[in-house]
Write a protein that holds these residues in place. Structure first.
Motif, PDB file in Angstrom:
ATOM      1  N   ALA B  34       0.832  -1.210   0.000  1.00  0.00           N
ATOM      2  CA  ALA B  34       0.000   0.000   0.000  1.00  0.00           C
ATOM      3  C   ALA B  34       0.874   1.270   0.000  1.00  0.00           C
ATOM      4  CB  ALA B  34      -0.911  -0.020   1.226  1.00  0.00           C
ATOM      5  N   ALA B  35       1.989   1.238   0.721  1.00  0.00           N
ATOM      6  CA  ALA B  35       2.802   2.453   0.840  1.00  0.00           C
ATOM      7  C   ALA B  35       3.517   2.786  -0.456  1.00  0.00           C
ATOM      8  CB  ALA B  35       3.836   2.257   1.959  1.00  0.00           C
ATOM      9  N   GLY B  36       3.967   1.711  -1.183  1.00  0.00           N
ATOM     10  CA  GLY B  36       4.794   2.012  -2.350  1.00  0.00           C
ATOM     11  C   GLY B  36       4.141   1.702  -3.658  1.00  0.00           C
ATOM     12  N   SER B  37       2.841   1.785  -3.728  1.00  0.00           N
ATOM     13  CA  SER B  37       2.189   1.449  -4.997  1.00  0.00           C
ATOM     14  C   SER B  37       2.318   2.582  -5.987  1.00  0.00           C
ATOM     15  CB  SER B  37       0.701   1.125  -4.737  1.00  0.00           C
ATOM     16  OG  SER B  37       0.058   2.237  -4.212  1.00  0.00           O
ATOM     17  N   PRO B  38       2.244   2.266  -7.264  1.00  0.00           N
ATOM     18  CA  PRO B  38       2.423   3.335  -8.264  1.00  0.00           C
ATOM     19  C   PRO B  38       1.331   4.387  -8.171  1.00  0.00           C
ATOM     20  CG  PRO B  38       2.491   1.138  -9.246  1.00  0.00           C
ATOM     21  CD  PRO B  38       2.057   0.952  -7.858  1.00  0.00           C
ATOM     22  N   GLY B  39       1.707   5.569  -8.527  1.00  0.00           N
ATOM     23  CA  GLY B  39       0.734   6.667  -8.504  1.00  0.00           C
ATOM     24  C   GLY B  39      -0.051   6.685  -9.776  1.00  0.00           C
ATOM     25  N   SER B  40      -0.327   7.893 -10.262  1.00  0.00           N
ATOM     26  CA  SER B  40      -1.151   7.972 -11.476  1.00  0.00           C
ATOM     27  C   SER B  40      -0.354   7.519 -12.682  1.00  0.00           C
ATOM     28  CB  SER B  40      -1.642   9.413 -11.673  1.00  0.00           C
ATOM     29  OG  SER B  40      -0.526  10.266 -11.776  1.00  0.00           O
ATOM     30  N   ASN B  41       0.949   7.633 -12.600  1.00  0.00           N
ATOM     31  CA  ASN B  41       1.806   7.147 -13.689  1.00  0.00           C
ATOM     32  C   ASN B  41       2.622   5.964 -13.207  1.00  0.00           C
ATOM     33  OD1 ASN B  41       0.869   9.166 -15.291  1.00  0.00           O
ATOM     34  ND2 ASN B  41       2.655  10.492 -15.028  1.00  0.00           N
ATOM     35  N   LEU B  42       2.799   5.016 -14.119  1.00  0.00           N
ATOM     36  CA  LEU B  42       3.695   3.898 -13.800  1.00  0.00           C
ATOM     37  C   LEU B  42       5.078   4.317 -14.289  1.00  0.00           C
ATOM     38  CD1 LEU B  42       3.824   0.877 -12.824  1.00  0.00           C
ATOM     39  CD2 LEU B  42       3.742   0.278 -15.241  1.00  0.00           C
ATOM     40  N   ILE B  43       5.977   4.442 -13.283  1.00  0.00           N
ATOM     41  CA  ILE B  43       7.315   4.957 -13.644  1.00  0.00           C
ATOM     42  C   ILE B  43       8.223   3.775 -13.935  1.00  0.00           C
ATOM     43  CG2 ILE B  43       9.312   6.310 -12.837  1.00  0.00           C
ATOM     44  CD1 ILE B  43       7.180   7.650 -10.917  1.00  0.00           C
ATOM     45  N   LYS B  55      14.036   1.807 -29.130  1.00  0.00           N
ATOM     46  CA  LYS B  55      12.783   1.080 -29.362  1.00  0.00           C
ATOM     47  C   LYS B  55      11.877   1.045 -28.122  1.00  0.00           C
ATOM     48  CE  LYS B  55      12.955  -1.445 -33.490  1.00  0.00           C
ATOM     49  NZ  LYS B  55      14.170  -2.102 -34.046  1.00  0.00           N
ATOM     50  N   LEU B  56      12.496   1.198 -26.943  1.00  0.00           N
ATOM     51  CA  LEU B  56      11.715   1.187 -25.704  1.00  0.00           C
ATOM     52  C   LEU B  56      10.706   2.321 -25.691  1.00  0.00           C
ATOM     53  CD1 LEU B  56      14.176   0.304 -22.791  1.00  0.00           C
ATOM     54  CD2 LEU B  56      12.103  -0.895 -23.438  1.00  0.00           C
ATOM     55  N   GLU B  57      11.285   3.542 -25.935  1.00  0.00           N
ATOM     56  CA  GLU B  57      10.393   4.706 -25.934  1.00  0.00           C
ATOM     57  C   GLU B  57       9.318   4.541 -27.002  1.00  0.00           C
ATOM     58  OE1 GLU B  57      13.704   4.912 -25.759  1.00  0.00           O
ATOM     59  OE2 GLU B  57      14.294   6.491 -24.354  1.00  0.00           O
ATOM     60  N   GLN B  58       9.831   4.046 -28.113  1.00  0.00           N
ATOM     61  CA  GLN B  58       8.927   3.916 -29.275  1.00  0.00           C
ATOM     62  C   GLN B  58       7.784   2.952 -28.971  1.00  0.00           C
ATOM     63  OE1 GLN B  58      11.133   2.690 -32.777  1.00  0.00           O
ATOM     64  NE2 GLN B  58       9.244   2.226 -33.879  1.00  0.00           N
ATOM     65  N   THR B  59       8.176   1.892 -28.318  1.00  0.00           N
ATOM     66  CA  THR B  59       7.163   0.867 -28.045  1.00  0.00           C
ATOM     67  C   THR B  59       6.182   1.289 -26.953  1.00  0.00           C
ATOM     68  OG1 THR B  59       8.815  -0.789 -28.612  1.00  0.00           O
ATOM     69  CG2 THR B  59       6.860  -1.569 -27.436  1.00  0.00           C
ATOM     70  N   LEU B  60       6.749   1.968 -25.940  1.00  0.00           N
ATOM     71  CA  LEU B  60       5.917   2.246 -24.758  1.00  0.00           C
ATOM     72  C   LEU B  60       5.184   3.572 -24.798  1.00  0.00           C
ATOM     73  CD1 LEU B  60       8.279   0.894 -21.982  1.00  0.00           C
ATOM     74  CD2 LEU B  60       6.228  -0.152 -22.869  1.00  0.00           C
ATOM     75  N   SER B  61       5.476   4.377 -25.798  1.00  0.00           N
ATOM     76  CA  SER B  61       4.824   5.691 -25.766  1.00  0.00           C
ATOM     77  C   SER B  61       3.308   5.514 -25.944  1.00  0.00           C
ATOM     78  CB  SER B  61       5.417   6.569 -26.901  1.00  0.00           C
ATOM     79  OG  SER B  61       4.942   6.141 -28.145  1.00  0.00           O
ATOM     80  N   GLY B  62       2.617   6.161 -25.006  1.00  0.00           N
ATOM     81  CA  GLY B  62       1.121   6.101 -25.088  1.00  0.00           C
ATOM     82  C   GLY B  62       0.524   4.848 -24.497  1.00  0.00           C
ATOM     83  N   VAL B  63       1.368   3.921 -24.058  1.00  0.00           N
ATOM     84  CA  VAL B  63       0.803   2.680 -23.489  1.00  0.00           C
ATOM     85  C   VAL B  63       0.335   2.922 -22.056  1.00  0.00           C
ATOM     86  CG1 VAL B  63       1.400   0.323 -22.776  1.00  0.00           C
ATOM     87  CG2 VAL B  63       2.213   1.215 -24.965  1.00  0.00           C
ATOM     88  N   THR B  64      -0.791   2.438 -21.716  1.00  0.00           N
ATOM     89  CA  THR B  64      -1.270   2.564 -20.342  1.00  0.00           C
ATOM     90  C   THR B  64      -1.369   1.179 -19.742  1.00  0.00           C
ATOM     91  OG1 THR B  64      -3.558   2.453 -21.040  1.00  0.00           O
ATOM     92  CG2 THR B  64      -2.595   4.652 -20.821  1.00  0.00           C
ATOM     93  N   VAL B  65      -1.149   1.119 -18.451  1.00  0.00           N
ATOM     94  CA  VAL B  65      -1.297  -0.151 -17.723  1.00  0.00           C
ATOM     95  C   VAL B  65      -2.257   0.074 -16.572  1.00  0.00           C
ATOM     96  CG1 VAL B  65      -0.133  -1.888 -16.342  1.00  0.00           C
ATOM     97  CG2 VAL B  65       1.011  -0.911 -18.326  1.00  0.00           C
ATOM     98  N   GLY B  66      -3.397  -0.599 -16.655  1.00  0.00           N
ATOM     99  CA  GLY B  66      -4.396  -0.452 -15.581  1.00  0.00           C
ATOM    100  C   GLY B  66      -4.806   0.990 -15.404  1.00  0.00           C
ATOM    101  N   GLY B  67      -4.858   1.696 -16.491  1.00  0.00           N
ATOM    102  CA  GLY B  67      -5.355   3.072 -16.441  1.00  0.00           C
ATOM    103  C   GLY B  67      -4.246   4.081 -16.137  1.00  0.00           C
ATOM    104  N   ARG B  68      -3.065   3.522 -15.962  1.00  0.00           N
ATOM    105  CA  ARG B  68      -1.950   4.450 -15.651  1.00  0.00           C
ATOM    106  C   ARG B  68      -1.149   4.731 -16.915  1.00  0.00           C
ATOM    107  NH1 ARG B  68      -1.484   0.794 -11.300  1.00  0.00           N
ATOM    108  NH2 ARG B  68      -2.102   1.710  -9.304  1.00  0.00           N
ATOM    109  N   GLN B  69      -0.680   5.956 -16.990  1.00  0.00           N
ATOM    110  CA  GLN B  69       0.243   6.347 -18.072  1.00  0.00           C
ATOM    111  C   GLN B  69       1.626   5.831 -17.735  1.00  0.00           C
ATOM    112  OE1 GLN B  69      -0.245   8.088 -20.970  1.00  0.00           O
ATOM    113  NE2 GLN B  69      -2.460   7.946 -20.561  1.00  0.00           N
ATOM    114  N   ILE B  70       2.339   5.411 -18.718  1.00  0.00           N
ATOM    115  CA  ILE B  70       3.715   4.949 -18.478  1.00  0.00           C
ATOM    116  C   ILE B  70       4.662   6.131 -18.623  1.00  0.00           C
ATOM    117  CG2 ILE B  70       5.579   3.510 -19.397  1.00  0.00           C
ATOM    118  CD1 ILE B  70       3.334   1.504 -20.142  1.00  0.00           C
ATOM    119  N   GLU B  71       5.428   6.222 -17.577  1.00  0.00           N
ATOM    120  CA  GLU B  71       6.438   7.316 -17.597  1.00  0.00           C
ATOM    121  C   GLU B  71       7.806   6.662 -17.651  1.00  0.00           C
ATOM    122  OE1 GLU B  71       5.998   9.994 -14.308  1.00  0.00           O
ATOM    123  OE2 GLU B  71       8.011  10.869 -14.653  1.00  0.00           O
TER     124      GLU B  71
END
Lengths: 681, 166
Positions: B34-43, B55-71
């Motif tokens: 509970a204390a260390g769960s991801p916030g609104s963005n998954l970092i 390719k990482l940036e390319q692949t992950l840009s705009g991808v969301t996980v469980g409603g979170r934006q990937i940072e």
């Protein structure tokens, strides 16, 4: 048109069923009770087991669907990572856990691109995969159930898990297993029920069996003294009581019946004896018998009938015997009318048709026959053969003719005797009257008159002086006075006697004239008073009464006038009075008396009784006194009472005699017919 | 998007394209404390040289996980604070020599460590990519994750080719 084959099958089945029902109905009660219990219990068990089975199937189906859903959910969840990380091998490993589930035929994971990602078991073709597209929950598809479960990760659909389960096979296993158990339960239950009923049914059926056994014993041995012990107090107990009571009643009635039967047997024996006797009489009877029913049908004929008329029983069977015997309808109806008019008994002389066509003279006595209740059941005709009699009658006719001739001659003699007798009687009175007149004339004072006349002649010329001076002459006028008185009296007496004489002579004349008219048979009927007739008759006998000092007592009741032939009645009365006087002449007693009584007789006629207290009539003579030629008088002809009785009958009356025996007197009664008021004199 | 990812794998997508696609997916199978769960963005932090060549940036840009934006962050292996700030830390093969140091820095922190060095899992890393028959697979060390307060989903472990740290 051919018959329906199913009906030809149904008919034997129906027969079989009805035979089974019939067979079951004739089973012993105990078996029937057990059968019923077992049947009812079996049906109940079947219903329960069936319901349980249906419920089980329902539960099975629900459970199957739920299990399949749950399984799909779990598998979809478990396989989500494999799909997520595009690891088909992992997916297959995950799916292979389904091996534990027998029902699962195949599982296929379809990726989000619609391609088959991994599968287990049955490899679905592209075509069969399409079947899954629309099934979101477990659904039946033929013998299989299909399920399409989405594979999700964080709410995102990664793909689908298609599950195919063999529902029919599982259900078949279940049914087979259940049926086995059900059968076992049923068989076990029925065996248990049979064991239980074997013990329990005795409570119900034993008293019934006892009753049945008792009833059988009663029926077999006819022993009504058997009684059934009462075991229970329910309806069967009541039935037992009623049965015992009934047995008692039957026992009593049986005894009564036995007695009645013995009595009846005796009566039947007696009846048989009587019947034999009567049959013997009827069959050997000289008379022919014919018994016809109410409609004229022949019921019975006896052998004599056949021997007399030739007709046999079979000739007349069912036929109207009278029509056969008397084809002449008039005679037939005459007989019927005759019979109807006098149903008690009637006789008829008719000619009956013999079987050979000849005719037989018969006399038929018909009697109405009545049944035990008094109802008319037919007519019995007793038929007498009178052929001989008829022939005899013809002969008799001839003899009669000759007899009539003879009797006419004899009758004339009797008439003559009667006339002479009657005339003789009256002549007695004539003699008396003449004798009296003669005696009077002999003792007449007429010579004294001649003496007085001679005396007067001697005194010729000096008659006046003689009459005044002579003492003899002085007495003469007184003497003449007395003499004339005496002569007047004498004269009167003589006239009286001569009157009687004249009356009697007149009577004789009448007797003779009556006898002269005898051929005409009818005398002259006059309407007269009975008293007058009696007085006339008495007057004819007056002289005798005075001579024998017989008192006459008149006991006349007022009666109607009678219509009679006067002279016949006078003859009878004079006869009767003369007889009475005769009876008194011989009697020793001092007081001799004749009572003449006139009264209305019992039969509506006028009765004249001549009662004397003379010698009486011995009883043996009472019947003979009216016979021709009988007399007790020494000089009698014996015709008096005989012709008197005949004369009385001729005028429509009667003459009877009564006496209590010798010394008690006698009573003769003459009855005379009353004149009808309308009859002209 | 996932359709694209799966397609790329199927059509012989490059190793790093697959690895890049996997990184946010792992997060979905992890239960954070509970204390260390991801916030609104998954970092997602990347340590070391980007082997994918962008390719990482390319692949992950705009991808969301469980409603979170990937940072996506580039993180230096020496910057402990930056390392600890990540929810997911991808350690490139270039950092094999500093592996223990890096892992030590995030030890006890709710950071999902993912590596591609041959001994990454054995060294205390939580997930390690391996290549089997040309396919990108991974090895899991749930014990290491548990020490950091992270719970690995059993489904993840089922997909893992090996599970170490037992």
């Amino acid at each position: 048109m051919r018959s329906n084959p199913s009906s030809s099958v149904a008919a034997p089945l129906e027969r079989l069923f009805s035979r089974a029902v019939k067979g079951a109905l004739s089973l012993p009660l105990a078996t029937k009770v057990r059968l019923v219990i077992v049947l009812v219990a079996s049906v109940a068990l079947l219903v329960v087991v069936g319901a349980v089975f249906a419920l089980q199937l329902q539960i099975f189906r629900t459970t199957f669907a739920r299990d399949l859903d749950a399984l799909a959910t779990i598998m979809a969840s478990n396989a989500s990572a494999a799909l997520d990380f595009s690891d088909p091998q992992a997916a297959v490993e995950t799916l292979s856990a389904l091996r534990a589930k027998d029902s699962i035929v195949g599982a296929t994971i379809i990726g989000s691109n619609g391609e088959r990602f991994a599968h287990f078991g049955r490899a679905e073709t592209a075509e069969s995969l399409r079947e899954f597209s629309s099934v979101s929950t477990a659904s039946a598809n033929g013998r299989h159930w299909l399920l399409n479960e989405p594979i999700l990760r964080d709410g995102q659909r990664l793909g689908s898990l298609y599950l195919r389960a063999d529902y029919a096979a599982r259900r078949g296993e279940l049914i087979r297993g259940s049926l086995g158990i059900m059968a076992a339960v049923l068989v076990g239950s029925i065996v248990f029920i049979l064991l239980l009923t074997a013990r329990l049914q005795a409570f119900v059926t034993r008293p019934v069996a006892q009753l049945a056994k008792a009833a059988r014993d009663v029926a077999r041995r006819n022993d009504y003294s058997i009684r059934v012990p009462k075991v229970v107090d329910d309806e069967l107990g009541q039935l037992t009581d009623a049965f015992n009571q009934m047995l008692g009643e039957i026992q009593r009635q049986d005894a009564d019946l036995q007695a009645a039967r013995e009595n009846l047997e005796q009566q039947v024996d007696a009846l048989a004896v009587s019947e034999t006797r009567f049959r013997g009489v009827v069959e050997n009877l000289g008379e022919a018998l014919l018994f016809v029913g109410l409609n004229g049908e022949t019921l019975f004929i006896n052998p004599r009938f056949t021997s007399l008329l030739g007709w046999r029983e079979e000739d007349l069977e069912g036929k109207d015997a009278l029509k056969v015997l008397m084809p002449d309808a008039d005679r037939y109806s005459l007989l019927l009318t005759h019979e109807g008019a006098n149903p008690a008994r009637s006789a008829l002389e008719v000619q009956l048709l013999h079987r050979d066509g000849s005719h037989v003279w018969t006399e038929i006595h018909a009697s109405s026959m009545r049944g035990p209740g008094g109802e008319l059941i037919g007519t019995l005709a007793a038929i007498l053969d009178i052929t001989v009699r008829q022939r005899a009658a013809d002969d008799l006719q001839e003899i009669n003719q000759r007899l009539i001739e003879a009797s006419r001659t004899a009758g004339m003699a009797e008439v003559a005797t009667g006339v002479l007798h009657n005339v003789g009687n009256v002549l007695n009175s004539v003699n008396v009257a003449a004798a009296l007149a003669l005696q009077k004339l002999r003792t007449s004072k007429v010579p004294n008159l001649r003496k007085a006349a001679a005396l007067l002649a001697t005194q010729n010329g000096s008659l006046a002086e003689w009459l005044t001076n002579d003492p003899q002459g002085q007495r003469l006028p007184g003497y003449l006075q007395k003499l004339s008185e005496h002569l007047s009296a004498e004269n009167a007496e003589l006239i009286d006697h001569l009157d009687h004489l004249a009356t009697n002579v007149e009577h004789i004349k009448e007797i003779v004239s009556v006898q002269q008219n005898y051929a005409c048979l009818t005398g002259v009927r006059e309407t007269l008073s009975a008293e007058q007739l009696v007085e006339d008759a008495l007057r004819m006998n007056t002289a005798k009464f005075t001579r024998h000092q017989i008192a006459i007592v008149r006991d006349f009741a007022p009666t109607a006038a009678v219509a009679v032939d006067k002279h016949k009645v006078l003859q009878i009365l004079v006869n009767l009075i003369g007889n009475a006087k005769h009876a008194l002449e011989q009697a020793p007693q001092l007081r001799k008396e004749i009572t003449i009584r006139i009264a209305r007789s019992a039969d509506g006629l006028v009765g004249v009784q001549v009662v004397d207290n003379g010698v009486g009539i011995p009883s043996e003579n009472l019947t003979r006194i009216f016979q021709h030629g009988f007399t007790t008088k020494k000089g009698g002809h014996g015709f008096g009472l005989h012709s008197g009785a005949l004369a009385a009958r001729e005028i429509g009356g009667s003459l009877t005699a009564h006496s209590d025996g010798p010394g008690t007197g006698a009573t003769f009664t003459l009855t005379l017919p009353i004149a009808a008021s309308a009859t002209p004199v | 998007m996932l359709v694209v990812l799966a397609a790329s794998a199927a059509f012989g997508a490059s190793e790093y394209e697959v690895k890049a696609a996997h990184l946010p997916k792992f997060a979905g199978y992890i239960q954070w404390p509970a204390a260390g769960s991801p916030g609104s963005n998954l970092i997602i932090g990347v340590v070391g040289r980007d082997p994918s060549g962008g390719k990482l940036e390319q692949t992950l840009s705009g991808v969301t996980v469980g409603g979170r934006q990937i940072e996506l962050r580039r993180v230096s292996s020496s910057d402990a604070a930056a390392l600890r700030a990540c929810n997911v830390l991808f350690v490139s093969a270039s950092e094999e020599s500093r592996l223990e140091d890096i892992l030590h820095k995030v030890e006890g922190r709710p950071v999902l460590t993912i590596g591609e060095s041959a001994n990454f899992a054995a060294s205390g890393g939580m997930l390690q990519f391996i290549i089997i028959d040309g396919q990108v697979r991974f090895v899991a060390n749930p014990r290491a994750a548990a020490q950091s307060g992270l719970q690995m989903n059993s489904n993840l472990l089922r997909v893992a080719r090996r599970v170490v740290g037992g």
